[in-house]
Design a protein around this motif. Sequence first.
Motif, PDB file in Angstrom:
ATOM      1  N   TRP A   1       6.867   6.722  -4.768  1.00 51.89           N
ATOM      2  CA  TRP A   1       7.064   7.603  -5.929  1.00 51.89           C
ATOM      3  C   TRP A   1       7.353   6.781  -7.191  1.00 51.89           C
ATOM      4  CZ3 TRP A   1       6.075  12.013  -8.086  1.00 51.89           C
ATOM      5  CH2 TRP A   1       6.855  12.470  -9.147  1.00 51.89           C
ATOM      6  N   TYR A   2       8.183   5.746  -7.052  1.00 56.36           N
ATOM      7  CA  TYR A   2       8.495   4.910  -8.217  1.00 56.36           C
ATOM      8  C   TYR A   2       7.244   4.162  -8.712  1.00 56.36           C
ATOM      9  CZ  TYR A   2      13.504   5.777  -7.962  1.00 56.36           C
ATOM     10  OH  TYR A   2      14.734   6.385  -7.998  1.00 56.36           O
TER      11      TYR A   2
ATOM     12  N   VAL B   1       6.223   0.248   2.816  1.00 60.45           N
ATOM     13  CA  VAL B   1       6.812   0.753   1.570  1.00 60.45           C
ATOM     14  C   VAL B   1       7.326   2.167   1.851  1.00 60.45           C
ATOM     15  CG1 VAL B   1       4.502   1.394   0.723  1.00 60.45           C
ATOM     16  CG2 VAL B   1       6.370   1.270  -0.880  1.00 60.45           C
ATOM     17  N   THR B   2       8.508   2.468   1.328  1.00 60.39           N
ATOM     18  CA  THR B   2       9.109   3.775   1.625  1.00 60.39           C
ATOM     19  C   THR B   2       8.499   4.859   0.734  1.00 60.39           C
ATOM     20  OG1 THR B   2      10.813   3.499  -0.048  1.00 60.39           O
ATOM     21  CG2 THR B   2      11.317   2.692   2.180  1.00 60.39           C
TER      22      THR B   2
ATOM     23  N   LEU C   1      -2.483   5.451  -0.075  1.00 52.78           N
ATOM     24  CA  LEU C   1      -3.663   5.273   0.784  1.00 52.78           C
ATOM     25  C   LEU C   1      -3.954   3.791   0.992  1.00 52.78           C
ATOM     26  CD1 LEU C   1      -6.150   6.938   2.042  1.00 52.78           C
ATOM     27  CD2 LEU C   1      -7.363   6.213   0.006  1.00 52.78           C
ATOM     28  N   LEU C   2      -3.876   3.040  -0.112  1.00 51.29           N
ATOM     29  CA  LEU C   2      -4.155   1.601  -0.042  1.00 51.29           C
ATOM     30  C   LEU C   2      -3.072   0.884   0.776  1.00 51.29           C
ATOM     31  CD1 LEU C   2      -6.204  -0.474  -1.144  1.00 51.29           C
ATOM     32  CD2 LEU C   2      -4.683  -0.840  -3.074  1.00 51.29           C
ATOM     33  N   ALA C   3      -1.810   1.266   0.539  1.00 48.60           N
ATOM     34  CA  ALA C   3      -0.690   0.589   1.219  1.00 48.60           C
ATOM     35  C   ALA C   3      -0.708   0.863   2.726  1.00 48.60           C
ATOM     36  CB  ALA C   3       0.640   1.035   0.611  1.00 48.60           C
TER      37      ALA C   3
ATOM     38  N   GLY D   1      -1.439  -2.177  14.426  1.00 47.99           N
ATOM     39  CA  GLY D   1      -1.288  -0.794  13.964  1.00 47.99           C
ATOM     40  C   GLY D   1      -1.056  -0.734  12.470  1.00 47.99           C
ATOM     41  N   ILE D   2      -0.645   0.424  12.017  1.00 46.82           N
ATOM     42  CA  ILE D   2      -0.313   0.606  10.603  1.00 46.82           C
ATOM     43  C   ILE D   2       1.205   0.689  10.500  1.00 46.82           C
ATOM     44  CG2 ILE D   2      -0.462   2.207   8.663  1.00 46.82           C
ATOM     45  CD1 ILE D   2      -3.255   2.951   9.671  1.00 46.82           C
TER      46      ILE D   2
END
Lengths: 54, 452
Positions: B393-394, B387-388, B352-354, B381-382
């Motif tokens: 997940w990592y 980050v993938t 959410l933050l990223a 835009g966003i």
Amino acid sequence: MALVRADIVIVPLAHAGHWLPDLLIYGGPVVIGIIAVRYADRRERKKDQQQKKD
Amino acid sequence: MKLFVLAHGLVGRTDLPIPKWLFGWAAAVVLVFSFAALAVLWPKPQLQEERGRRFFRMPRFVDPLLGLIGVASFAAVVYAGLAGAQDAQDNLAPTIIYVHFWVGMAVLSVLIGNVFKALNPWRAIARFVAWIAGRFSKEEMPAPLEYPAKLGRWPAAISILIFVWVELAYVNRDDPSQLAIMALAYAAVQLIGMSFFGIDTWEERADGFQVLWSTYARLSPFRRSSAQVIARPPLNGAPLMAIVPGTIALLVVAIGTTSFDGFSNGPLWGSLGPDLSKFFGDLGFGLTARGELANTVGLVGMVGLVGLFYWLGIRGMTGVGRGHTTPELARRFAHTLVPIAFAYALAHYFSLLAYQGQALGYLISDPLGHGWNLFGSRDAGINYNVVTATGIWYVQVGALVCGHVAGLVLAHDRALAVYTNPREAVRSQYWMLIVMIGFTSLGLWLLSALTS
């Protein structure tokens, strides 16, 4: 989990195939941990009692 | 592309070399190894006394400047909420409140210390009013009332629970004008509380956001001592936290509410929620109320479950040594929940933050959603490639594992101080290890359910 109402019991197990395996897999380390700790704890207590007797 | 997403979990495809459930087992193994390493390599308490050295002196103008920035930001958010477009995507208020304020401030607190104390708008207003009153009043200002010791941090725990209820259960959670009115009401309560009980006492006990973030800031390698910034070992602040009534409740609320946020987006709640909602519908509640009630039950239930799990872990510890009761040990080990609460928040809200955090780029140019372009960034835009999904997940796994290892370190260090016999100290921590493995597994399960 069961919701108890006046006359009927609902067991919301719809889609259980999606979440139940995950629950068991992720709960596995906790269950194994509890068993291991209880075993270790019992062993330590026995050791303490033995030391006291000696 | 502008897109407001209040679904906090990651939605995307992950390409992982091993299955996700294996991360759960690997995390448990890491915790067991950490536990063993602590038992062997950490024979004496290291964190029970305050340590650190002076890092630098904060210039005098910084505090008033940050206070002014806090008040201006608060005014801007409230004004945008009341006067702007009533649409969560175009209005500054929901994104600032749920992303930058709620998540960003928690992260900042751990990275650089108790920064919200300086930015806190209601504290800044209260201090300014007190300064004016002191300057112009001919008589001495009356002393504040004594804060009831029994209340402790309960008001803070309850205010955080209410905030998260609004975020997760209230149907108009992203209505800008309602958020602005609630922000004003919260500020009014804080100002009244500070006027009765004194600014610092109220802020240390009853202001939910200030209390929670100053608690997270105890993990930070920096702290303030009047004008000095002190560098200290990370985690050193947590064992020094005064455990007054309501402290455990606050931490359990922090963990439980984040857990419910993940749980409510997962398949199990997808199965339970509609039935619970139907149950309230059968009792005669309307469409809106039944959904809110179902979520309220889920939220409170999850907080209760987290509290129960902690209580059971502590109860297991009472079998070791003599003269220790469950409530006493629960208080003494309460600070071990601080890194867990933060790890849950970071793992859960990182995406959410990223992603949504970038919305500030266009919202700052058009805060009211009226088509302005104040800073020329209205069309920003966003970038979802920042980050993938795999990277997220990592980060989530890393945050959960590091947070729980930090919890183990704090618990081990406290056990060495509580139990005179080192063997008893290690034995007492068997149960804490289970608590940590349990919270890690719960966190990973919630996140894996979201991303699968």
